[in-house]
Enzyme design. Structure first.
Site, PDB file in Angstrom:
ATOM      1  N   ARG A  60       1.412 -52.863 -34.585  1.00  0.00           N
ATOM      2  CA  ARG A  60       1.583 -51.574 -33.882  1.00  0.00           C
ATOM      3  C   ARG A  60       2.914 -50.938 -34.251  1.00  0.00           C
ATOM      4  O   ARG A  60       3.018 -49.715 -34.383  1.00  0.00           O
ATOM      5  CB  ARG A  60       1.487 -51.799 -32.362  1.00  0.00           C
ATOM      6  CG  ARG A  60       0.052 -52.064 -31.908  1.00  0.00           C
ATOM      7  CD  ARG A  60      -0.002 -52.714 -30.534  1.00  0.00           C
ATOM      8  NE  ARG A  60       0.420 -51.857 -29.462  1.00  0.00           N
ATOM      9  CZ  ARG A  60       0.783 -52.294 -28.254  1.00  0.00           C
ATOM     10  NH1 ARG A  60       0.764 -53.603 -27.988  1.00  0.00           N
ATOM     11  NH2 ARG A  60       1.142 -51.458 -27.321  1.00  0.00           N
ATOM     12  N   ARG A 119       4.919 -58.835 -21.335  1.00  0.00           N
ATOM     13  CA  ARG A 119       4.355 -57.835 -20.411  1.00  0.00           C
ATOM     14  C   ARG A 119       3.035 -58.339 -19.823  1.00  0.00           C
ATOM     15  O   ARG A 119       2.192 -58.889 -20.519  1.00  0.00           O
ATOM     16  CB  ARG A 119       4.126 -56.538 -21.180  1.00  0.00           C
ATOM     17  CG  ARG A 119       3.403 -55.493 -20.364  1.00  0.00           C
ATOM     18  CD  ARG A 119       3.530 -54.124 -20.962  1.00  0.00           C
ATOM     19  NE  ARG A 119       2.667 -53.902 -22.106  1.00  0.00           N
ATOM     20  CZ  ARG A 119       2.538 -52.710 -22.696  1.00  0.00           C
ATOM     21  NH1 ARG A 119       3.245 -51.687 -22.280  1.00  0.00           N
ATOM     22  NH2 ARG A 119       1.730 -52.572 -23.724  1.00  0.00           N
ATOM     23  N   LYS A 172       7.077 -46.027 -22.111  1.00  0.00           N
ATOM     24  CA  LYS A 172       6.471 -44.692 -21.959  1.00  0.00           C
ATOM     25  C   LYS A 172       5.649 -44.580 -20.673  1.00  0.00           C
ATOM     26  O   LYS A 172       5.794 -43.624 -19.927  1.00  0.00           O
ATOM     27  CB  LYS A 172       5.530 -44.363 -23.140  1.00  0.00           C
ATOM     28  CG  LYS A 172       6.216 -44.140 -24.459  1.00  0.00           C
ATOM     29  CD  LYS A 172       5.251 -43.585 -25.497  1.00  0.00           C
ATOM     30  CE  LYS A 172       4.031 -44.463 -25.771  1.00  0.00           C
ATOM     31  NZ  LYS A 172       4.341 -45.769 -26.377  1.00  0.00           N
ATOM     32  N   ARG A 222       0.194 -38.884 -31.664  1.00  0.00           N
ATOM     33  CA  ARG A 222       0.823 -40.009 -32.356  1.00  0.00           C
ATOM     34  C   ARG A 222       0.792 -39.826 -33.871  1.00  0.00           C
ATOM     35  O   ARG A 222       1.272 -40.700 -34.591  1.00  0.00           O
ATOM     36  CB  ARG A 222       0.072 -41.298 -32.034  1.00  0.00           C
ATOM     37  CG  ARG A 222       0.759 -42.226 -31.018  1.00  0.00           C
ATOM     38  CD  ARG A 222      -0.281 -43.248 -30.641  1.00  0.00           C
ATOM     39  NE  ARG A 222       0.203 -44.507 -30.189  1.00  0.00           N
ATOM     40  CZ  ARG A 222       0.168 -44.905 -28.909  1.00  0.00           C
ATOM     41  NH1 ARG A 222      -0.219 -44.087 -27.970  1.00  0.00           N
ATOM     42  NH2 ARG A 222       0.525 -46.121 -28.597  1.00  0.00           N
ATOM     43  N   ARG A 234      -2.453 -57.693 -21.986  1.00  0.00           N
ATOM     44  CA  ARG A 234      -3.291 -56.805 -22.789  1.00  0.00           C
ATOM     45  C   ARG A 234      -3.645 -57.472 -24.110  1.00  0.00           C
ATOM     46  O   ARG A 234      -2.829 -58.157 -24.711  1.00  0.00           O
ATOM     47  CB  ARG A 234      -2.540 -55.496 -23.056  1.00  0.00           C
ATOM     48  CG  ARG A 234      -2.750 -54.462 -21.981  1.00  0.00           C
ATOM     49  CD  ARG A 234      -1.890 -53.252 -22.153  1.00  0.00           C
ATOM     50  NE  ARG A 234      -1.883 -52.702 -23.507  1.00  0.00           N
ATOM     51  CZ  ARG A 234      -1.293 -51.553 -23.825  1.00  0.00           C
ATOM     52  NH1 ARG A 234      -0.672 -50.852 -22.893  1.00  0.00           N
ATOM     53  NH2 ARG A 234      -1.314 -51.101 -25.056  1.00  0.00           N
TER      54      ARG A 234
HETATM   55  P1  AMP Z   1      -0.808 -47.449 -25.544  1.00  0.00           P
HETATM   56  O1  AMP Z   1      -1.325 -47.814 -24.214  1.00  0.00           O
HETATM   57  O2  AMP Z   1      -0.200 -46.066 -25.560  1.00  0.00           O
HETATM   58  O3  AMP Z   1       0.122 -48.474 -26.124  1.00  0.00           O
HETATM   59  O4  AMP Z   1      -2.078 -47.370 -26.523  1.00  0.00           O
HETATM   60  C1  AMP Z   1      -2.875 -48.520 -26.774  1.00  0.00           C
HETATM   61  C2  AMP Z   1      -3.674 -48.327 -28.044  1.00  0.00           C
HETATM   62  O5  AMP Z   1      -4.576 -47.216 -27.889  1.00  0.00           O
HETATM   63  C3  AMP Z   1      -2.865 -47.994 -29.288  1.00  0.00           C
HETATM   64  O6  AMP Z   1      -2.328 -49.147 -29.919  1.00  0.00           O
HETATM   65  C4  AMP Z   1      -3.926 -47.316 -30.152  1.00  0.00           C
HETATM   66  O7  AMP Z   1      -4.818 -48.260 -30.714  1.00  0.00           O
HETATM   67  C5  AMP Z   1      -4.698 -46.515 -29.118  1.00  0.00           C
HETATM   68  N1  AMP Z   1      -4.100 -45.171 -28.937  1.00  0.00           N
HETATM   69  C6  AMP Z   1      -3.430 -44.709 -27.863  1.00  0.00           C
HETATM   70  N2  AMP Z   1      -3.023 -43.440 -28.045  1.00  0.00           N
HETATM   71  C7  AMP Z   1      -3.468 -43.085 -29.281  1.00  0.00           C
HETATM   72  C8  AMP Z   1      -3.362 -41.908 -30.062  1.00  0.00           C
HETATM   73  N3  AMP Z   1      -2.703 -40.825 -29.628  1.00  0.00           N
HETATM   74  N4  AMP Z   1      -3.952 -41.910 -31.283  1.00  0.00           N
HETATM   75  C9  AMP Z   1      -4.636 -42.965 -31.738  1.00  0.00           C
HETATM   76  N5  AMP Z   1      -4.751 -44.121 -31.079  1.00  0.00           N
HETATM   77  C10 AMP Z   1      -4.166 -44.186 -29.848  1.00  0.00           C
END
Ligand code: AMP
Length: 217
Positions: free
Chosen positions: A171, A127, A13, A88, A160
């Site tokens: 996740r 990653r 993404k 989400r 990360r």
């Molecule tokens: P990402 O970088 O998109 O993989 O997001 C990393 C983490 O941030 C996720 O695993 C969630 O813990 C949190 N997160 C990101 N976007 C959201 C969202 N829209 N709603 C809730 N938690 C989020």
């Protein structure tokens, strides 16, 4: 254009959002990046966010919506945006619909990236990211020229905290439970455009362009 990008963790993404946002000349807004900026500031809010992100759990809807909506209302997003990782949950999509409605706008399309679970685990556990410039590499599929150093800015690459196998599996479960129902929600609104996320970055990008009827490069 106002576009939402949905997909399981590791579907690419962030990478695709940056490419597509560049083509559309709109900002790519990532909820995950907004949270990482908050946690790196070490604020009380950041600590609250970290408890959820490090465990692979979602941050509560209201808090997420407040942070993202504030960003969406900045001037550079007035004529369009590409939202990466938000909404989400169905609750967040309702909050987004309400915020856009208040601003007199609507979404144009929702792209849903699709990738098998075993490929996701392979991609995420290898990653590495550059916290300084946002570059992402993979230890096997796209290794940096110098081990553990960013090709872009030479800064140190890190893993990360939520890219360990255990957290990746959590996740994925959270995605299946809380985010997959959104696909139906956006199908019902005739906004969903499913896109196969296997293959190279340019291949996936071309599929996204076709899904949005943007024509060939
Ligand atoms: P990402 O970088 O998109 O993989 O997001 C990393 C983490 O941030 C996720 O695993 C969630 O813990 C949190 N997160 C990101 N976007 C959201 C969202 N829209 N709603 C809730 N938690 C989020």
């Amino acid at each position: 254009m106002r576009i939402v990008l949905i997909g399981p963790p590791g579907a690419g993404k962030g990478t695709q959002a940056r490419v597509l946002a560049g083509l559309l000349a709109v900002p790519a807004i990532s909820s995950g990046d907004l949270f990482r900026a908050e946690t790196s500031r070490g604020s009380a809010l950041g600590e609250l966010v970290r408890r959820h992100t490090d465990a692979g759990e979602l941050v509560p809807d209201e808090l997420t919506a407040t942070l993202v909506t504030r960003r969406l209302r900045e001037p550079d997003a007035a004529d369009g945006f590409l939202l990466d990782g938000y909404p989400r949950t169905v609750g967040q999509s309702e909050l987004l619909e309400r915020a856009l409605d208040e601003d007199g706008t609507v979404l144009d399309a929702v792209i849903a990236l699709d990738l098998p679970d075993d490929e996701i685990v392979r991609r995420l556990t290898g990653r590495r990211v550059c916290p300084a410039c946002g570059t992402t590499v993979h230890t096997v599929f796209s290794p940096p020229r110098v081990p553990d150093r960013c090709d872009g800015c030479a800064g140190p690459l890190v893993r990360r905290a939520d890219d360990t196998e255990e957290t990746v599996l959590r996740r994925l479960a959270v995605y299946a439970e809380q985010t997959v129902p959104l696909l139906r929600w956006y199908t019902d609104r005739e906004l969903l455009r499913p896109v196969d996320a296997t293959g190279t970055v340019p291949e996936v990008c071309d599929r996204m362009r076709s899904a949005l009827s943007l024509g060939a490069r």
